[in-house]
Enzyme design. Structure first.
Site, PDB file in Angstrom:
ATOM      1  N   THR A  31       9.193  -4.340  12.092  1.00 45.18           N
ATOM      2  CA  THR A  31       8.350  -3.435  12.877  1.00 45.18           C
ATOM      3  C   THR A  31       7.109  -3.136  12.039  1.00 45.18           C
ATOM      4  O   THR A  31       7.047  -2.117  11.343  1.00 45.18           O
ATOM      5  CB  THR A  31       9.103  -2.132  13.220  1.00 45.18           C
ATOM      6  N   CYS A 206       8.383  -1.635   3.649  1.00 43.97           N
ATOM      7  CA  CYS A 206       8.891  -0.284   3.917  1.00 43.97           C
ATOM      8  C   CYS A 206       7.921   0.830   3.542  1.00 43.97           C
ATOM      9  O   CYS A 206       7.428   1.550   4.408  1.00 43.97           O
ATOM     10  CB  CYS A 206      10.219  -0.076   3.177  1.00 43.97           C
ATOM     11  N   ARG A 274       4.653  -9.676   0.966  1.00 43.90           N
ATOM     12  CA  ARG A 274       4.211  -8.885   2.112  1.00 43.90           C
ATOM     13  C   ARG A 274       3.653  -7.541   1.654  1.00 43.90           C
ATOM     14  O   ARG A 274       4.270  -6.839   0.876  1.00 43.90           O
ATOM     15  CB  ARG A 274       5.380  -8.639   3.072  1.00 43.90           C
TER      16      ARG A 274
END
Length: 354
Positions: A31, A206, A274
């Site tokens: 997400t 995160c 990432r």
């Protein structure tokens, strides 16, 4: 995994209709943020739309994907209701946000407590029963929104404290105060304090992402999570600050501005790039006229670029991530000034700690 496949207990498929054979379907997809740093639920919605027509009555669907409070109730469940094969099909829905720390040898799926909340009592009980088979401890909460918000709080706590110490590092540097001595001094307090250290920024899927879901949700409800927004701004600015600091290490007599970045993954021990803050660091160095090389023992390619060798000639270097096996000592031994953003190499000559 191989043993499970051999025994027939584990099967990999790309045929979404195979979910009809499952009594429990767990969704765990990324997400990310969109271009405005708001929630991007496209992948989650695609997963739900894919499975919904094939779910049989009595199936339990669990979302492990991190998202803002209300996602399971307002997005996942309505999509299932809209796209299920028949009005007679009843599907139980729950949330159990993923908790994982890549590269952590101590904590893993089994021994990390799992938060679970369902849309109703039956969904909750079934989800709790399922996770009790794979987790040592399952924490039942009253509603999905509690679990969703708790997951965002966990990573927001880290974002805010990292931003605090990153800003403190800049303030102390301006006044010639050793921020690491300050941190160590504060850490002598046996209660009410948790140690964080300055870094090039935050990365991964995160910490840079989850808090922004909470900020977006607050704004959507007419409020403002200003502490999150300010913390995000501070951490996004750290690679620019580090770029300035490393450029200040380039000798005045140098005819070139060649800078080596060592460690480009977002954290030690992994190859994941990432959201790595090393990207913004690299881009700012290039924007300031530097030629940039990089190396990372665990990363083969980074944004399509290949690493340089350890003997690449440079005027300054920066350790962004303390990966194992990096030739920091050898490069420092050549007299190259190095800015260490990790604190792992401050004992070496020619190394300055952030």
């Amino acid at each position: 995994m191989q043993a499970g496949m051999t025994s027939g207990k584990y099967r990999i498929t790309n045929n979404v209709s195979d979910v009809a054979e499952a009594s429990i379907v767990v969704i765990c997809v990324p997400t990310p943020l969109d271009d405005q740093r708001g929630p991007d639920l496209a992948i989650l919605e695609s997963a739900v739309k894919g499975i919904a027509p094939h779910l049989l009555s009595g199936t339990l669907v669990i979302s492990e994907s991190t998202s803002y409070p209300g996602t399971v109730r307002d997005v996942v469940a309505p999509l299932i209701e809209q796209l299920k094969s028949s009005a007679d099909v009843h599907v139980d829905v729950a949330v159990a946000p993923e908790r994982v720390n890549p590269g952590d040898a101590k904590y893993h799926q089994k021994n990390t407590p799992r938060l679970v909340g369902g849309l109703d009592a039956v969904s909750t009980r079934r989800a709790v029963d399922f996770y009790n088979t794979i987790c040592d401890e399952v924490v039942e909460v009253s509603q999905p929104e509690v679990a969703e918000t708790a997951k965002l709080l966990e990573n927001t706590f880290r974002l805010v404290n990292i931003a605090l110490v990153n800003q403190l590092a800049q303030l102390c540097a301006d006044e010639n105060i050793n921020v690491h001595e300050v941190i160590d001094a504060a850490n002598t307090k046996p209660y009410g304090y948790m140690k964080f250290t300055p870094s090039v920024g935050v990365g991964g899927h995160c910490i840079p992402v989850d808090p922004m879901y909470l900020s977006w949700w607050a704004e959507k409800n007419g409020s403002k999570a200003s502490i999150i927004d300010v913390s995000d701004e501070i951490n996004l600015g750290m690679p620019i600050y580090v770029s300035k600091r490393v450029r200040e290490l380039i000798p005045a007599v140098a005819k070139t501005k060649r800078v080596l970045i060592m460690g480009v993954a977002y954290k030690p021990g992994v190859s994941d790039v990432r959201e790595t803050p090393a990207t913004a660091l690299r881009d700012d160095l290039i924007a300031q006229g530097c030629e940039v090389g990089w190396l990372d023992p665990l990363v083969e390619k980074w944004d399509g670029l290949t690493p340089v060798s350890a003997d690449w000639e440079c005027d300054a270097a920066v350790v962004a991530t303390a990966q194992p096996g990096m030739p920091v000592a050898a490069i420092a031994g050549r007299g190259v000034p190095i800015l260490d953003c990790t604190g792992s190499f401050a004992h070496l000559a020619n190394v300055t700690r952030l």
